[in-house]
Structure formats: C-alpha cells, structure tokens
Design an enzyme around this catalytic site. Structure first.
Site, PDB file in Angstrom:
ATOM      1  N   HIS A  37       0.850  -1.162  -0.182  1.00 47.04           N
ATOM      2  CA  HIS A  37      -0.131  -0.017   0.106  1.00 47.04           C
ATOM      3  C   HIS A  37       0.900   1.377  -0.046  1.00 47.04           C
ATOM      4  O   HIS A  37       0.604   2.292  -0.721  1.00 47.04           O
ATOM      5  CB  HIS A  37      -0.737   0.024   1.366  1.00 47.04           C
ATOM      6  N   GLN A  61     -18.448  -7.092  -0.798  1.00 44.78           N
ATOM      7  CA  GLN A  61     -17.489  -7.594  -1.637  1.00 44.78           C
ATOM      8  C   GLN A  61     -17.060  -9.097  -0.998  1.00 44.78           C
ATOM      9  O   GLN A  61     -16.379 -10.048  -1.637  1.00 44.78           O
ATOM     10  CB  GLN A  61     -16.237  -6.917  -1.977  1.00 44.78           C
ATOM     11  N   LYS A 149      -1.405  -7.159  -7.731  1.00 45.93           N
ATOM     12  CA  LYS A 149      -1.601  -8.386  -6.965  1.00 45.93           C
ATOM     13  C   LYS A 149      -3.219  -9.088  -7.620  1.00 45.93           C
ATOM     14  O   LYS A 149      -3.233 -10.037  -7.717  1.00 45.93           O
ATOM     15  CB  LYS A 149      -1.477  -8.415  -5.623  1.00 45.93           C
ATOM     16  N   ASP A 150      -4.071  -8.080  -7.037  1.00 46.75           N
ATOM     17  CA  ASP A 150      -5.372  -8.250  -7.652  1.00 46.75           C
ATOM     18  C   ASP A 150      -5.468  -7.994  -9.081  1.00 46.75           C
ATOM     19  O   ASP A 150      -6.041  -6.895  -9.499  1.00 46.75           O
ATOM     20  CB  ASP A 150      -6.297  -7.405  -6.809  1.00 46.75           C
TER      21      ASP A 150
HETATM   22  O1  PAF Z   1      -8.279  -4.228  -3.078  1.00 44.84           O
HETATM   23  C1  PAF Z   1      -8.762  -3.704  -2.318  1.00 44.84           C
HETATM   24  O2  PAF Z   1      -8.487  -3.400  -1.146  1.00 44.84           O
HETATM   25  C2  PAF Z   1     -10.307  -3.746  -2.296  1.00 44.84           C
HETATM   26  O3  PAF Z   1     -11.006  -4.398  -3.008  1.00 44.84           O
HETATM   27  C3  PAF Z   1     -10.613  -2.017  -2.605  1.00 44.84           C
HETATM   28  C4  PAF Z   1     -10.278  -2.098  -4.160  1.00 44.84           C
HETATM   29  C5  PAF Z   1     -10.361  -1.164  -1.954  1.00 44.84           C
HETATM   30  C6  PAF Z   1     -12.494  -1.966  -2.872  1.00 44.84           C
HETATM   31  O4  PAF Z   1     -12.914  -2.348  -1.565  1.00 44.84           O
END
Ligand code: PAF
Length: 284
Positions: A37, A61, A149-150
């Site tokens: 981050h 989510q 990563k995502d």
């Molecule tokens: O990747 C994440 O931390 C979450 O999926 C996000 C993009 C903040 C949405 O909640």
C-alpha cells in the site's frame, strides 16, 4: 493530515480541490496497510496535489463464510503510516452511510468476471465495482492507484471506468513482495509461522512456471498439472485455482504466449492467498 468520515464533507473537500485546479490522486484500500500500500501512496504523492487514502472494509464484496468480520483492522497504525507517507486526507466512511437502508444500486461487469475469482467468489466483483464507483464519485480523483496483485480486480475496474465513462486514470503498480518472494497482503497476518513458510509455494510456482516456459514448454495444461502437483505436496495447501489466462480477456489459454498470465488462488489453512505473473520475459 485530515481524517474525514462523512461522505458530504469528503465530496466538498474534493470539489473545492478540483475548483482550485488541484489534481486529486486516490488510493482505495481496506486498511491494515503494508509496504505494498505504501508503494501505491508513494506513487500517488508524485501524481497528485491532494493525496486521498480511503479505508473501508467493504461488506458487499465479501461472500457468506468469508472473512469480513475477521478482516484485520488497525486504524491507529494505518493513520501513522499514512501520515508518514504524506497522505493529505484519510477517508473512512461508515458502512451505514455507504449502504443506507433502501440502498439498491449495484454495478455488474460482465465477461471478464466469469473466470478466476469471479467464479470462485460469486458477487465479489459486484461489490468491488459498486464500492469503487461510489468512492470515485465521492473522492473525484483524476488518478486512482491499485496493486497488480489483484490482477483481475484491476482489469475489472479498468473495464468499469471505461464503460461508465468515469474520468479517472486507473494505474496498476507492481506486486510488492517480502524478501523471500511472498506477495504482501493484509491477510498474511493470519498465517502461522509454519503456514507462512508453506505460503511460499505461490511465488515458487510462478518461478517454476517461468522456468518451464523458458525451457520451451508452452502447453498450459502440462504446466498447470506440474504446479498443481507441487502445491498439493504442502500439507496445509488447498487449491482454489491455478490458471493461465490471456492478460486482457482473462480467458483460459491452451498455449503460452506473450499475453499469458499465471494466476493462482490457494488456501493455506483458512487463509486464501492470490498471486500472479506474466510467463514470458519481455525484452524491450
Ligand atoms: O483491493 C482492495 O483493497 C479492495 O478490493 C478495494 C479496491 C479497496 C475495494 O474495496
């Protein structure tokens, strides 16, 4: 650094910044910040005049039985790290304000959400896209920064911003890894020391796949079978998926080419970890 919790206050600050000609850069997160981050925040600091970090563990989510309740949270440590990273505003909305009684609008991106995490976590991307589009409307950034990563999440968000004509540049930054190769994730904190060492099987699988490809193996099924065998040797590992997909469509491939990405989701104990990487080394 200001901490804003109200949607209207955040919108007012964003509007004033825009009127003053400022570039707003935005890093959306669910908190429990790590080096990965911080690398996004560093890029955001360089790209914008006003750097906004959001921290919101988004309930929509998470599926039933997933780790919404247990997701690690540490606002005090996050605030300190954000301050050191030069964040101007941390936006920490309340779930009750993001999803008030009567809330009824969701965003569904079709096609590229069919595979991978989209199929193993039904409804996940609907929740991600809904919250990210809401955050974009509230924070009004010109640039938003996510981690690679995502990989599928990034592709889905890019698709959504294009399809919904949202005027924001979506940037993806490289995966940040521990020195032994483990991709950084807030969920790594769940791992016991023994599981932490087994978790290296994800990054080792990437390295192994690249090795196989550079030795001339391009049959995706054969590569996946080899990796599956290796992963299954780890006592606490349970494969969610190991797939080789086209980087744009995210459809499965038969043969490796320059667009091939290996994507893995593996439970180590109860912790679901993901990782990915391109398989063909590109020479410019
Ligand atoms: O990747 C994440 O931390 C979450 O999926 C996000 C993009 C903040 C949405 O909640």
């Amino acid at each position: 650094m200001d901490i804003i919790r109200s949607v209207s206050e955040m919108q007012q600050r964003a509007t004033s910044a825009r009127v003053a000609g400022k570039i707003i850069s935005f890093v959306p997160t669910m908190g429990f910040l790590h080096q990965g981050h911080l690398s996004l925040l560093e890029a955001g600091r360089k790209r914008g005049d006003l750097l906004v970090l959001s921290i919101f563990v988004n309930p929509t989510q998470f599926g039933q039985g997933e780790d919404f309740e247990d997701y690690p949270r540490d606002l005090q440590q996050d605030s300190q790290l954000a301050q050191e990273a030069g964040v101007d505003i941390i936006f920490i909305p309340e779930a009750a304000e993001m999803y008030p009684t009567g809330y009824a609008t969701y965003i569904d991106v079709e096609g590229i959400t069919d595979n991978l995490c989209g199929s193993s976590r039904p409804g996940h991307f609907r929740g991600v896209c809904t919250v990210v589009s809401k955050l974009f409307n509230i924070v009004q950034p010109q640039v938003a920064i996510f981690g690679n990563k995502d990989f599928q999440q990034l592709a889905v968000i890019k698709r959504m911003t294009l399809d919904m004509n949202i005027q924001v540049e979506v940037l993806g930054l490289p995966i940040f890894r521990e020195s032994d190769g483990l991709a950084m994730s807030s969920r790594n904190v769940y791992l016991t020391p023994e599981q932490r060492s087994q978790a290296l099987v994800l990054s080792q699988s990437l390295a192994r796949a690249k090795q196989l490809v550079s030795a001339g193996k391009t049959d995706c099924a054969a590569i996946i079978s080899q990796l599956t065998n290796d992963i299954n040797k780890k006592p606490d590992a349970r494969i969610d998926y190991v797939q080789i997909c086209h980087q744009k469509t995210l459809a499965d491939q038969d043969d490796v080419d320059v667009d091939s990405v290996l994507l893995l989701a593996v439970y180590i104990g109860k912790t679901r970890l993901i990782d990915n990487g391109f398989l063909v080394i590109k020479h410019d």
